[in-house]
Scaffold this active site. Structure first.
Site, PDB file in Angstrom:
ATOM      1  N   TYR A 139     -13.494   7.822  -9.098  1.00 14.22           N
ATOM      2  CA  TYR A 139     -14.000   7.709  -7.737  1.00 14.22           C
ATOM      3  C   TYR A 139     -13.882   9.024  -6.983  1.00 14.22           C
ATOM      4  O   TYR A 139     -13.211   9.956  -7.436  1.00 14.22           O
ATOM      5  CB  TYR A 139     -13.278   6.582  -6.982  1.00 14.22           C
ATOM      6  CG  TYR A 139     -11.884   6.930  -6.485  1.00 14.22           C
ATOM      7  CD1 TYR A 139     -10.802   6.984  -7.348  1.00 14.22           C
ATOM      8  CD2 TYR A 139     -11.650   7.215  -5.131  1.00 14.22           C
ATOM      9  CE1 TYR A 139      -9.524   7.305  -6.891  1.00 14.22           C
ATOM     10  CE2 TYR A 139     -10.378   7.519  -4.662  1.00 14.22           C
ATOM     11  CZ  TYR A 139      -9.322   7.562  -5.547  1.00 14.22           C
ATOM     12  OH  TYR A 139      -8.067   7.871  -5.100  1.00 14.22           O
ATOM     13  N   ARG A 148     -15.956  17.706  -8.792  1.00 14.74           N
ATOM     14  CA  ARG A 148     -14.766  17.025  -9.330  1.00 14.74           C
ATOM     15  C   ARG A 148     -15.142  15.680  -9.947  1.00 14.74           C
ATOM     16  O   ARG A 148     -14.578  15.281 -10.969  1.00 14.74           O
ATOM     17  CB  ARG A 148     -13.705  16.840  -8.238  1.00 14.74           C
ATOM     18  CG  ARG A 148     -12.382  16.303  -8.809  1.00 14.74           C
ATOM     19  CD  ARG A 148     -11.274  16.286  -7.781  1.00 14.74           C
ATOM     20  NE  ARG A 148     -11.597  15.400  -6.678  1.00 14.74           N
ATOM     21  CZ  ARG A 148     -10.897  15.320  -5.548  1.00 14.74           C
ATOM     22  NH1 ARG A 148      -9.834  16.088  -5.376  1.00 14.74           N
ATOM     23  NH2 ARG A 148     -11.249  14.496  -4.588  1.00 14.74           N
ATOM     24  N   ARG A 174     -14.858  -7.878 -23.164  1.00 15.06           N
ATOM     25  CA  ARG A 174     -13.559  -7.208 -23.085  1.00 15.06           C
ATOM     26  C   ARG A 174     -13.115  -6.696 -24.455  1.00 15.06           C
ATOM     27  O   ARG A 174     -12.972  -7.463 -25.407  1.00 15.06           O
ATOM     28  CB  ARG A 174     -12.508  -8.160 -22.516  1.00 15.06           C
ATOM     29  CG  ARG A 174     -11.169  -7.479 -22.274  1.00 15.06           C
ATOM     30  CD  ARG A 174     -10.167  -8.394 -21.605  1.00 15.06           C
ATOM     31  NE  ARG A 174      -8.915  -7.689 -21.372  1.00 15.06           N
ATOM     32  CZ  ARG A 174      -7.951  -7.588 -22.272  1.00 15.06           C
ATOM     33  NH1 ARG A 174      -8.077  -8.156 -23.448  1.00 15.06           N
ATOM     34  NH2 ARG A 174      -6.845  -6.919 -21.990  1.00 15.06           N
ATOM     35  N   LYS A 210      -9.477  11.728 -11.211  1.00 15.74           N
ATOM     36  CA  LYS A 210      -9.443  10.821 -10.054  1.00 15.74           C
ATOM     37  C   LYS A 210      -9.900   9.428 -10.485  1.00 15.74           C
ATOM     38  O   LYS A 210     -11.049   9.027 -10.265  1.00 15.74           O
ATOM     39  CB  LYS A 210     -10.313  11.385  -8.924  1.00 15.74           C
ATOM     40  CG  LYS A 210      -9.957  10.836  -7.556  1.00 15.74           C
ATOM     41  CD  LYS A 210     -10.515  11.716  -6.469  1.00 15.74           C
ATOM     42  CE  LYS A 210     -10.410  11.103  -5.090  1.00 15.74           C
ATOM     43  NZ  LYS A 210      -9.057  10.818  -4.641  1.00 15.74           N
ATOM     44  N   GLU A 217       3.114  15.017  -4.988  1.00 11.56           N
ATOM     45  CA  GLU A 217       2.184  14.926  -3.865  1.00 11.56           C
ATOM     46  C   GLU A 217       2.462  13.637  -3.098  1.00 11.56           C
ATOM     47  O   GLU A 217       3.375  12.890  -3.448  1.00 11.56           O
ATOM     48  CB  GLU A 217       0.730  14.999  -4.345  1.00 11.56           C
ATOM     49  CG  GLU A 217       0.386  14.006  -5.430  1.00 11.56           C
ATOM     50  CD  GLU A 217      -0.982  14.248  -6.075  1.00 11.56           C
ATOM     51  OE1 GLU A 217      -1.872  14.826  -5.442  1.00 11.56           O
ATOM     52  OE2 GLU A 217      -1.150  13.802  -7.235  1.00 11.56           O
TER      53      GLU A 217
HETATM   54  N1  PDD Z   1      -7.287  10.735  -1.952  1.00  7.85           N
HETATM   55  N2  PDD Z   1      -3.835  13.670  -4.222  1.00  7.85           N
HETATM   56  C1  PDD Z   1      -4.160  12.385  -4.420  1.00  7.85           C
HETATM   57  C2  PDD Z   1      -3.302  11.552  -5.318  1.00  7.85           C
HETATM   58  C3  PDD Z   1      -5.294  11.818  -3.794  1.00  7.85           C
HETATM   59  O1  PDD Z   1      -5.614  10.533  -4.008  1.00  7.85           O
HETATM   60  C4  PDD Z   1      -6.073  12.638  -2.926  1.00  7.85           C
HETATM   61  C5  PDD Z   1      -7.292  12.107  -2.231  1.00  7.85           C
HETATM   62  C6  PDD Z   1      -5.689  13.980  -2.750  1.00  7.85           C
HETATM   63  C7  PDD Z   1      -6.456  14.933  -1.873  1.00  7.85           C
HETATM   64  O2  PDD Z   1      -7.709  15.222  -2.419  1.00  7.85           O
HETATM   65  P1  PDD Z   1      -8.959  15.618  -1.492  1.00  7.85           P
HETATM   66  O3  PDD Z   1      -8.502  16.728  -0.628  1.00  7.85           O
HETATM   67  O4  PDD Z   1      -9.983  16.034  -2.454  1.00  7.85           O
HETATM   68  O5  PDD Z   1      -9.326  14.392  -0.702  1.00  7.85           O
HETATM   69  C8  PDD Z   1      -4.568  14.453  -3.420  1.00  7.85           C
HETATM   70  C9  PDD Z   1      -8.427  10.100  -1.332  1.00  7.85           C
HETATM   71  C10 PDD Z   1      -8.669  10.550   0.067  1.00  7.85           C
HETATM   72  C11 PDD Z   1      -8.291   8.596  -1.473  1.00  7.85           C
HETATM   73  O6  PDD Z   1      -7.861   8.183  -2.529  1.00  7.85           O
HETATM   74  O7  PDD Z   1      -8.639   7.847  -0.551  1.00  7.85           O
END
Ligand code: PDD
Length: 295
Positions: free
Chosen positions: A33, A52, A100, A148, A181
């Site tokens: 996503y 990304r 599945r 992601k 993070e």
């Molecule tokens: N999340 N680290 C994690 C684990 C994240 O899920 C996100 C973003 C970031 C920051 O990435 P970016 O600057 O590209 O948004 C760092 C989004 C906002 C979410 O899951 O809603």
């Protein structure tokens, strides 16, 4: 007013947007996503987010289900239909639905492409001004946090545990006690010399698009950045701390594990970076930077 969701080639009413019971995103978390901010009609770092997205798909041996230009058009059309100028656009692509089975289905299985645009009040985001309070928790995620994926249960549990404690978010800790993070944003601190410190990009964290843009803005503004891991004890002594993401933008962290950071208010550097970032998104600072994977 009707609200639309884009799902597999159609703009469907929000209350009728359903995914198949055997969708691999649902059964296996086999989906990636992106979240892109639309602020005053500007899509923040769209190029970076789409780069990304492609990389995440690639790492999981999936293709982009539509051309990039088509996706850009579909996003804008969704915003137009929903009459939104300030929204968070959520894009999810799964490997599609199939009986599945742990092995991947045939490559010609149609993927699921879903887009949801939700109203988001970027100007009225209280956290950005007042700051957030966090606690540390062990980072129990898998070892490819650079992709992601929708495997977000560890972050969801961590965030809920913070909320249960009356806090706003978490900083997650690796096995050596270093901060990776926050639940859905990158973590930064500012030391007494005014240098920004943030964890280097490896498989341990998601390489934030906002993080990348801020690195560039700091270079332009002669603000020093040190890319290295840091522990909570160092963060307690920081003069400022903040998180960055597409929705949090630049959000001050004013308390970590009960330790107030400086005077517990948004610091000058955090505020400056926020203002520079907003100017950048609004197109007042020239072209937005591209995001290269570099991993
Ligand atoms: N999340 N680290 C994690 C684990 C994240 O899920 C996100 C973003 C970031 C920051 O990435 P970016 O600057 O590209 O948004 C760092 C989004 C906002 C979410 O899951 O809603």
């Amino acid at each position: 007013m009707p609200r639309f969701v884009y799902l597999n080639g159609q703009y469907v009413d929000h209350s009728n947007a359903f995914i198949h019971a055997e969708d691999r995103g649902f059964l296996f978390g086999d989906a990636v996503y992106e979240v892109i901010a639309c602020i005053h009609g500007h899509l923040a770092d769209e190029v970076g987010h789409l780069d990304r997205l492609k990389r995440s798909l690639n790492e999981l041996k999936m293709e982009m289900p539509v051309e990039r230009e088509t996706l850009r058009f579909l996003m804008r059309e969704l915003l137009r239909k929903n009459k939104q100028k300030n929204a968070a656009i959520y894009i999810q692509i799964s490997r599609g639905s199939a009986k599945r089975d742990f092995k991947f289905p045939d490559v010609d299985t149609p993927q699921t492409l879903l887009m949801i645009s939700s109203d988001f009040d970027y100007d009225g985001n209280v956290g950005v001004v007042k700051g957030i309070r966090v606690k540390t928790v062990p980072d129990i995620r898998w070892k490819r946090r650079d992709i992601k994926t929708v495997l977000l249960l560890p972050q969801s549990m961590a965030k809920q545990s913070a909320v249960d404690d009356g806090l706003d978010d978490v900083f997650m800790l690796d096995k050596d006690g270093f901060i990776t993070e926050a639940s859905a944003s990158n973590a930064w601190i500012v030391n007494k010399e005014g240098t920004l410190i943030t964890r280097p990009v490896t498989h341990d964290i998601l390489k934030g698009i906002t993080r990348t843009a801020i690195e560039k803005l700091c270079r332009d503004e002669n603000i020093k950045i040190e890319e290295r891991a840091f522990k909570p004890e160092e963060a307690y002594e920081a003069i400022e701390a903040f998180t960055t993401s597409a929705t949090a933008l630049v959000t001050p962290v004013v308390e970590i594990n009960g330790h107030k950071i400086a005077d517990g208010k948004r610091g000058k550097i955090t505020q400056k970076i926020y203002e520079e970032y907003r100017a950048y998104v609004d197109g007042l600072r020239g072209k937005q930077v591209s995001w290269e994977s570099g991993l």
